[in-house]
Write a protein that holds these residues in place. Structure first.
Motif, PDB file in Angstrom:
ATOM      1  N   MET A 464       0.823  -1.207   0.000  1.00 38.54           N
ATOM      2  CA  MET A 464       0.000   0.000   0.000  1.00 38.54           C
ATOM      3  C   MET A 464       0.866   1.269   0.000  1.00 38.54           C
ATOM      4  SD  MET A 464      -3.050   1.119  -0.167  1.00 38.54           S
ATOM      5  CE  MET A 464      -4.023  -0.337   0.250  1.00 38.54           C
ATOM      6  N   ILE A 465       1.930   1.265   0.800  1.00 35.27           N
ATOM      7  CA  ILE A 465       2.788   2.447   0.874  1.00 35.27           C
ATOM      8  C   ILE A 465       3.467   2.711  -0.461  1.00 35.27           C
ATOM      9  CG2 ILE A 465       4.867   3.395   1.962  1.00 35.27           C
ATOM     10  CD1 ILE A 465       4.094   1.949   4.506  1.00 35.27           C
ATOM     11  N   THR A 466       3.946   1.643  -1.110  1.00 38.04           N
ATOM     12  CA  THR A 466       4.598   1.801  -2.409  1.00 38.04           C
ATOM     13  C   THR A 466       3.625   2.320  -3.451  1.00 38.04           C
ATOM     14  OG1 THR A 466       6.067  -0.054  -1.860  1.00 38.04           O
ATOM     15  CG2 THR A 466       5.959   0.609  -4.173  1.00 38.04           C
ATOM     16  N   ALA A 467       2.392   1.765  -3.449  1.00 38.82           N
ATOM     17  CA  ALA A 467       1.387   2.185  -4.427  1.00 38.82           C
ATOM     18  C   ALA A 467       1.027   3.654  -4.241  1.00 38.82           C
ATOM     19  CB  ALA A 467       0.147   1.307  -4.300  1.00 38.82           C
ATOM     20  N   VAL A 468       0.832   4.055  -2.982  1.00 40.67           N
ATOM     21  CA  VAL A 468       0.469   5.452  -2.708  1.00 40.67           C
ATOM     22  C   VAL A 468       1.597   6.392  -3.113  1.00 40.67           C
ATOM     23  CG1 VAL A 468      -0.028   7.109  -0.878  1.00 40.67           C
ATOM     24  CG2 VAL A 468      -1.159   4.882  -0.881  1.00 40.67           C
ATOM     25  N   SER A 469       2.835   6.012  -2.803  1.00 38.72           N
ATOM     26  CA  SER A 469       3.969   6.870  -3.154  1.00 38.72           C
ATOM     27  C   SER A 469       4.106   7.022  -4.662  1.00 38.72           C
ATOM     28  CB  SER A 469       5.257   6.293  -2.562  1.00 38.72           C
ATOM     29  OG  SER A 469       5.552   5.030  -3.141  1.00 38.72           O
ATOM     30  N   LYS A 470       3.869   5.941  -5.418  1.00 39.21           N
ATOM     31  CA  LYS A 470       3.951   6.028  -6.881  1.00 39.21           C
ATOM     32  C   LYS A 470       2.839   6.902  -7.440  1.00 39.21           C
ATOM     33  CE  LYS A 470       6.451   1.806  -8.023  1.00 39.21           C
ATOM     34  NZ  LYS A 470       7.433   2.505  -8.878  1.00 39.21           N
TER      35      LYS A 470
END
Length: 613
Positions: A464-470
């Motif tokens: 989730m953190i990676t997706a939001v950051s992208k």
């Protein structure tokens, strides 16, 4: 600050033609001439007998206020100043030829445009008045704290100050029984000794309570006598909320259900009785004796003094207009989780065009609890008794809405574009147009955006953190590129996004803070109840909610996109196309479930006797 649009009356073609004939025009000229003579003669009588007595009705074009204005004119004791928000007065056809039209022609009534939030305009409206009937208020169904505070509290403060400055003798304020209602606990035979709750049901009730307290506190200042009236559930001809919304629900197939057990009692008040109660209060304050001293600075409940089951009242209106009465009972506890979900959905989608839903937790409580009030004090101290019975009031109300009758709807249904239930559920806005494929360009654009999000952020299996950051990275890049683009490229204009678009207004920030505080207080209240160990129903609700949350939390973003997105775009579309068939199946299932429940309870409650031979 009230609604000023004129009522939509139905007139036949013959009536329109008749008013255009030369014969009618001749009659109108004669009537106009006679009115001018009457006006002159009345002015002479007024000069001979003393000065005219003027009163002001704020919000004078509102539902109850119109009836009060006509009753004051009909009494022959007052000249009426009608104060409202619109720049000028627009009469309904029946008003032009009626008492109000004649009073405006003769000078016994005048219209003043006044915004309660503008003190100078309020002072102008109150100059020379002996009494003020303060009835103006925003639509109670709009849950906008800033609006209600600015009109109900700040506006009422302006009215009080204007009355003192203009040496008005009496101020009668139209309050509401909701000032003592906390939105949770029912009220049965409540009287004026009930205190204000710590928390109100909505911003309308909270600000009305604050305004009422101001009016009561101002009693005696500068010789001003005040009194507050609390009419309960007003109904009657000219109503633009209760009956029209009830008919709209019936036409949408939503009026077949009773929320709760159907036995909750309510007090309703016919609109002419509301006007009569205000006049009784003014006359009592004007008596200048012990009665005036006793009534001054007090609040009074006003009802028809005929409590009735809430759902029976609604059924009588529906049946009178040719619709079916509600017959399926749904427990309030079953509807509350759905209402919370609808309310949460609205908070998320409101910025995108979703309208305020009807199914909310506060509304469920209102539809299933008792709300009756004791008018003994109003009767004894103000001399108020209803002048129109509940039965007669219902009859007059139903007769005043011929254009809302079921047969009229049936005749026009073939040529109308009535919004479907699916569209109404989605708010009849951009969300509805998108999910129901009415705006195909917008729908396809939304699907492309969702597909892009899925392909680049969900499908690779990012956390989730990676997706939001992208996603944030892509947004920043797009905004950066957009900012350096020229204003025009090959004839195409590129509008720059103003920085204010990303700022929260002070009002919105305040509302968010209030919402967060309210959510926190509600959660703490639930935890306190659980700690006491007395409320098993609440315990099971919390456990079920946490289990559902646990289940939903275990669903991956991939599953949400693969299953949820297609379901949303297909389910509402199918329901709109097969509305009657799906509703029919639902009703059959509900009837079967209720029948099984009744049989099970019957077997469980029936005592078993063993007989030995």
């Amino acid at each position: 600050m009230t609604e000023t649009e004129t009522h939509d009356l139905q007139w036949t073609g013959e009536a329109r033609k008749a008013t255009k004939t030369s014969e009618e025009n001749g009659k109108k000229k004669a009537i106009h001439h006679q009115r001018r003579k009457t006006k002159r003669s009345k002015r002479k009588e007024g000069m001979a007998g003393g000065e005219e007595r003027w009163c002001v009705v704020t919000g004078g074009r509102g539902f109850a206020a119109r009836h009060l204005v006509e009753m004051l004119i009909r009494s022959g004791k007052w000249s009426v100043r009608i104060a409202d928000l619109a720049p000028d007065i627009k009469l309904d056809p029946y008003e032009e030829e009626g008492l109000l039209g004649e009073a405006l022609q003769s000078g016994r009534a005048i219209y003043v445009s006044a915004d309660l939030r503008n003190k100078a305009q309020v002072v102008t409206a109150c100059q020379g008045a002996e009494a003020v009937f303060h009835m103006a208020a925003p639509d109670s169904s709009i849950n906008n704290y800033q609006l209600h505070y600015s009109v109900n509290v700040a506006g009422t403060k302006n009215v009080i100050d204007a009355c003192i400055e203009c040496k008005v003798k009496r101020l009668i304020y139209t309050s509401s029984p909701s000032v003592v209602f906390d939105g949770v606990h029912g009220i049965y035979n409540g009287d004026e000794s009930m205190p204000y709750p710590d928390k109100h049901n909505d911003s309308y009730s909270a600000t009305k309570a604050e305004a009422e307290a101001l009016v009561i506190k101002s009693n005696g200042e500068g010789g001003l006598l005040t009194c507050c009236m609390r009419p309960s559930s007003i109904f009657g001809p000219g109503d633009k909320l209760l009956v029209p919304s009830l008919v709209a629900a019936a036409r949408a197939g939503k009026s077949k259900f009773i929320i709760g057990d159907g036995n909750n009692m309510y007090d309703f008040t016919y609109v002419e009785n509301v006007a009569h109660a205000h006049i009784c209060a003014e006359q009592t304050l004007a008596s200048e004796g012990s009665s005036a001293e006793e009534a001054a600075g007090k609040a009074y409940f006003v009802t028809n003094m005929e409590p009735i089951k809430f759902w029976e009242f609604m059924s009588l209106i529906l049946e009178g207009l040719g619709y079916e009465r509600p017959r399926f009972k749904i427990p309030a506890s079953v509807m509350m989780p759905i209402a919370y979900m609808v309310e949460w959905t609205y908070k998320m989608l409101a910025p995108y065009g979703m309208r305020v839903p009807q199914l909310t937790p506060s509304r469920i409580r209102l539809l299933s609890c008792n709300r009756t009030f004791n008018c003994t004090k109003t009767k004894d101290q103000l001399g108020y008794t209803p002048i129109v019975s509940l039965k007669e009031g219902l009859k007059r109300t139903v007769e005043s809405y011929p254009f809302l009758r079921a047969e009229q709807h049936t005749k026009r249904s073939a040529g109308t574009d009535r919004p479907s239930k699916a569209s109404t559920c989605l708010g009849n806005g951009k969300v509805a147009d998108t999910l129901l494929w009415k705006d195909k360009k917008h729908t396809l654009t939304t699907l492309l955006v969702l597909g892009f999000v899925y392909y680049y952020f969900i499908s690779p299996g990012y956390t989730m953190i990676t997706a939001v950051s992208k996603i944030l990275l892509v947004m920043i890049m797009l905004l950066f590129v957009h900012s350096i683009l020229p204003a025009k490229i090959m004839g195409y204009k590129f509008e720059k996004i103003p920085t204010s678009c990303f700022n929260f207004s002070e009002e919105k920030t305040r509302l968010i803070a209030l919402s967060m505080g309210s959510t926190w207080n509600t959660t703490v209240g639930i935890l306190k109840s659980l700690c006491r160990g007395n409320d098993w129903t609440l315990f099971f609700k919390v456990v079920c909610s946490l289990l559902i949350l646990r289940f939903l939390g275990g669903i991956s973003p991939h599953s949400i996109f693969v299953i949820g997105v297609p379901f949303v775009f297909i389910a509402f579309y199918v329901y709109e196309r097969k509305e009657e068939e799906i509703d029919g199946l639902f009703q059959q299932a509900l009837s079967l479930a209720l029948k099984l429940k009744s049989n099970a309870l019957g077997k469980f409650l029936t005592p078993k006797h063993s007989v030995k031979h």
